[in-house]
Design an enzyme around this catalytic site. Structure first.
Site, mmCIF file in Angstrom:
data_model
loop_
_atom_site.group_PDB
_atom_site.id
_atom_site.type_symbol
_atom_site.label_atom_id
_atom_site.label_comp_id
_atom_site.label_asym_id
_atom_site.label_seq_id
_atom_site.Cartn_x
_atom_site.Cartn_y
_atom_site.Cartn_z
ATOM 1 N N ASN A 1 -10.027 1.735 8.083
ATOM 2 C CA ASN A 1 -11.222 1.689 8.686
ATOM 3 C C ASN A 1 -11.559 1.523 9.823
ATOM 4 O O ASN A 1 -12.405 2.310 10.598
ATOM 5 C CB ASN A 1 -12.095 0.728 7.586
ATOM 6 C CG ASN A 1 -12.143 0.942 5.805
ATOM 7 O OD1 ASN A 1 -11.805 1.809 5.601
ATOM 8 N ND2 ASN A 1 -12.361 -0.385 5.539
ATOM 9 N N ASN B 1 -13.561 7.088 4.807
ATOM 10 C CA ASN B 1 -13.404 5.934 6.304
ATOM 11 C C ASN B 1 -12.483 6.239 7.527
ATOM 12 O O ASN B 1 -13.214 5.702 8.210
ATOM 13 C CB ASN B 1 -13.186 4.614 5.648
ATOM 14 C CG ASN B 1 -14.607 3.933 4.679
ATOM 15 O OD1 ASN B 1 -15.355 4.551 4.980
ATOM 16 N ND2 ASN B 1 -14.234 2.782 3.416
ATOM 17 N N PHE C 1 -5.324 -0.871 9.698
ATOM 18 C CA PHE C 1 -5.558 -0.126 8.513
ATOM 19 C C PHE C 1 -7.361 1.298 8.000
ATOM 20 O O PHE C 1 -7.137 1.395 9.634
ATOM 21 C CB PHE C 1 -6.737 -1.330 8.194
ATOM 22 C CG PHE C 1 -5.915 -2.285 7.304
ATOM 23 C CD1 PHE C 1 -5.106 -2.406 5.802
ATOM 24 C CD2 PHE C 1 -5.246 -3.101 8.072
ATOM 25 C CE1 PHE C 1 -4.235 -3.245 5.721
ATOM 26 C CE2 PHE C 1 -4.150 -4.265 7.539
ATOM 27 C CZ PHE C 1 -3.812 -4.691 6.561
ATOM 28 N N ASP D 1 -5.491 11.977 2.324
ATOM 29 C CA ASP D 1 -5.777 12.264 1.281
ATOM 30 C C ASP D 1 -7.150 12.656 0.800
ATOM 31 O O ASP D 1 -8.208 12.395 1.534
ATOM 32 C CB ASP D 1 -6.041 10.277 -0.387
ATOM 33 C CG ASP D 1 -6.852 9.941 1.176
ATOM 34 O OD1 ASP D 1 -6.268 9.395 1.850
ATOM 35 O OD2 ASP D 1 -7.632 9.516 0.011
ATOM 36 N N TYR E 1 0.786 -1.225 -0.142
ATOM 37 C CA TYR E 1 -0.114 -0.170 -0.325
ATOM 38 C C TYR E 1 0.983 1.462 -0.197
ATOM 39 O O TYR E 1 0.445 2.150 0.509
ATOM 40 C CB TYR E 1 -0.902 -0.190 0.995
ATOM 41 C CG TYR E 1 -1.526 -0.812 0.925
ATOM 42 C CD1 TYR E 1 -2.561 -1.557 0.904
ATOM 43 C CD2 TYR E 1 -1.679 -1.617 2.787
ATOM 44 C CE1 TYR E 1 -4.163 -2.402 0.834
ATOM 45 C CE2 TYR E 1 -2.127 -3.117 2.754
ATOM 46 C CZ TYR E 1 -3.592 -3.005 2.245
ATOM 47 O OH TYR E 1 -4.408 -4.249 1.381
ATOM 48 N N HIS F 1 -4.256 6.708 -1.297
ATOM 49 C CA HIS F 1 -4.501 6.662 -0.214
ATOM 50 C C HIS F 1 -3.880 6.920 1.178
ATOM 51 O O HIS F 1 -4.151 7.161 2.635
ATOM 52 C CB HIS F 1 -5.201 5.366 0.193
ATOM 53 C CG HIS F 1 -6.836 5.217 1.234
ATOM 54 N ND1 HIS F 1 -7.574 6.636 1.025
ATOM 55 C CD2 HIS F 1 -7.456 4.988 1.588
ATOM 56 C CE1 HIS F 1 -9.328 6.055 1.620
ATOM 57 N NE2 HIS F 1 -8.346 5.040 2.068
#
Length: 189
Positions: free
Chosen positions: A66, A112, A64, A91, A14, A19
């Site tokens: 969320n 999120n 993460f 972001d 990632y 993001h």
């Protein structure tokens, strides 16, 4: 003391996603301002340093995106800080690429990570919204947000992150207007 949070998803796959620009901003701030290496704490990675005369706790949640709010809540509780002491870098789909806006409060606007923050600490925190641009159609949003920056974006991204870090002292002093103004000037030249 302030808690600055870079939002992103943990793990190398990632690392270059749009993001994860919040993680990237946190990393560059830590590097430019000579923060010590991160320690695993609060379900994330914490660095404790200074920007000017202000103590800054720099947190990258490892939960993460969320679930970012859980990590932030744990840090706030431990240090007995309030949501008003939090600055979050993340972001922003609805800002043009490489643009930055500062705001306090408001809703999640579909993000999120911000939704999780609001659920866990309320909405009265400062937001450093880093534009990633909208891909044009809602069906392309997920691929855009979770896609890597293009090679052509790397130099402007490095310039932007460096400028954010260079002007971070204004954020530490609580002068959001001066931060945005000096950031814009730095990026023009």
């Amino acid at each position: 003391m302030q808690l600055w949070v870079g939002l992103g998803n943990p793990g190398p796959k990632y690392a270059m996603h749009r993001h994860n620009v919040g993680f990237m901003a946190a990393d560059v701030i830590a590097e430019i301002h000579d923060f010590p290496p991160p320690v695993k704490k609060f379900q994330g990675w914490l660095q404790d340093g200074r920007i000017g005369s202000t103590r800054i706790l720099l947190l990258k949640p490892g939960t993460f995106m969320n679930e970012s709010g859980r990590s932030v809540r744990a840090a706030l509780d431990f240090y007995k800080l309030a949501a008003t002491d939090v600055t979050v870098f993340y972001d922003e789909l609805d800002l043009a690429p490489m643009k930055v806006k500062v705001k306090r409060g408001g809703g999640a606007a579909g993000h999120n990570g911000i939704r999780s923050m609001i659920q866990h600490i309320g909405d009265d925190f400062r937001r450093i919204r880093i534009g990633i641009g909208h891909p044009g159609h809602k069906d392309r949003v997920t691929g855009h947000v979770l896609g890597n920056y293009h090679k052509s974006e790397m130099e402007p991204l490095a310039d932007l992150l460096g400028a954010i870090a260079a002007e971070a002292e204004w954020l530490a002093k609580g002068d959001d207007v001066r931060f945005q103004s000096d950031l814009a000037l730095r990026l023009q030249g």
